[in-house]
Design a protein around this motif. Structure first.
Motif: not given
Length: 430
Positions: A95-96, A98-100, A102-103, A126, A128, A131-132, A154
């Motif tokens: 996967g991308r 950022c998705e990896r 974020d988990a 997490r 993710g 980061r938000r 990232y």
């Protein structure tokens, strides 16, 4: 960019991380230490090693050969991301980026791990979620280091690394956890230094033929005891085989007595030699170099166990005297220059000392019956420069019906003929 993070097993000694970094230098020059792991930028090496999977398998194989316990590994476009993924074995591998990331839990990044308790109270389970959060408030509460680590992981900020370089010579020290009184016990700690040495040699594509293990004695030693001791071990050929060096060092230490308890050891290799890599072949003779290496390793251990004077190696010399054509030296003997083949026939077996022969009525030698001449005389006059080695002989090849081909000579000195018949049996042909 393709970064590979390499981690040692949790129970590995601290020195294995340095050895792992040296081993990674044999795959790419862009290697650096990042906290408890080693990260290497492999994008320029993927084609050379036929892909990421083949490179990782090759790295695992060489680490096992060097005795290094390689643990988790992970690929990522950034070094911090590769380290974070390596710390989490259950992290997604596809996967991308950022998705990896974020988990992953916040503990995957050291900059976030120090604030783990506060982040848990905020409900950030997490990366993710972390980061938000608002960046200004995040920097105000936790400092700019956390935001910098997140951006670098990232790929939003560039990373700066200090690349590792190999030293010109190997010299490693290790402080012992307790005072060692018996030399064989030093092998348990010297193995850590040997693993570092093998990784250092792998990075240089080289080997060694001599090592020096030294130890420092305890400060509370007796006055007549020196402050240190050492031993030097040599190999018959250039090698970086960890098992071979460990067993050879164990043989030396088993015959060494410490004058006082040791508190520190050091291993050094001043001379590093190029090591010729051998290809694996399918033909029957392809295993000959490996067999020669195995034989040398056995002879090295026997030379230590039995003593250098009990394991000998023959060396040829250019001399017409049969008993001076070969001499025996402690193994391994120094290389000798090429020797030209002696003119005339040479017997397969020598008889030492030469056996006197009787003569018949025609003054011909007799041995188990009459002899018939095949060739000769082959005259030898040599050794005039040696007070005890002067030989003036006429050699003949005789055939015996019972004993086959014989190597017989007749002394040409008049005093020898006065004592015996002058004929002697000196060898036999197979």
């Amino acid at each position: 960019m393709r970064w590979l993070a390499l981690c040692c097993t949790p129970d590995a000694p601290a020195g294995d991380v340095d050895a792992l970094a040296w081993l990674a230098l044999s795959f790419t020059p862009r290697v650096t230490r990042l906290e408890e792991a080693v990260v290497a930028e492999m994008s320029a090496s993927l084609r050379l090693f036929r892909g990421a999977r083949a490179l990782r398998l090759r790295l695992h194989a060489e680490a096992e050969q060097a005795g290094l316990a390689l643990g988790a590994t992970a690929w990522a476009p950034t070094a911090l991301a590769a380290l974070a993924l390596a710390r989490c074995p259950d992290a997604p591998r596809q996967g991308r980026l950022c998705e990896r990331l974020d988990a992953l839990p916040p503990t995957a990044l050291s900059a976030a791990h120090v604030h783990h308790a506060m982040l848990a109270r905020l409900g950030c389970q997490r990366l993710g979620a972390l980061r938000r959060l608002p960046r200004a408030a995040l920097a105000k509460r936790f400092g700019p280091a956390l935001l910098t680590a997140l951006d670098q992981a990232y790929g939003d900020l560039p990373e700066v690394h200090d690349w590792l370089t190999l030293p010109d010579r190997f010299d490693a020290r290790l402080e012992l956890p307790y005072r060692v009184e018996h030399a064989p016990v030093l092998l348990n700690f010297a193995e850590q230094l040997l693993r570092q040495l093998c990784a250092f040699l792998a990075a240089r594509h080289a080997g060694v033929r001599a090592l020096r293990l030294a130890w420092q004695h305890d400060a509370m030693r007796a006055r007549d005891v020196a402050g240190s001791g050492e031993l030097t071990l040599s190999t018959a050929d250039t090698t970086r085989d960890l098992r071979r060096l460990t067993r050879l060092l164990g043989e030396h230490l088993s015959r060494t007595t410490l004058a006082a308890p040791a508190g520190e050891i050091s291993l050094s290799a001043d001379t590093v030699l190029p090591l010729q890599e051998l290809s694996v072949g399918l033909l029957p003779g392809a295993s000959e170099p490996q067999e020669r290496t195995t034989t040398n390793a056995l002879l090295e251990r026997l030379s230590v166990r039995l003593g250098a004077d009990h394991v000998l190696e023959g060396r040829l010399h250019e001399d017409h005297r049969l008993d001076r054509m070969q001499s025996w030296h402690p193994w391994p003997a120094a290389a000798s220059p090429p020797v030209r083949r002696a003119p005339g026939p040479q017997p397969t077996w020598l008889i030492e000392p030469p056996q006197p022969l009787r003569c018949d009525a025609r003054e011909q030698p007799v041995y188990c019956g009459p002899l018939s001449r095949v060739s000769g005389p082959h005259r030898i006059e040599a050794g005039w420069w040696d007070c005890s080695g002067l030989q003036t002989r006429d050699y003949y090849v005789y055939r015996s019906a019972a004993r086959g081909l014989l190597w017989v000579y007749r002394e040409r000195l008049p005093d020898a003929a006065a004592v015996t018949s002058g004929w002697f049996l000196h060898g036999a042909f197979a």
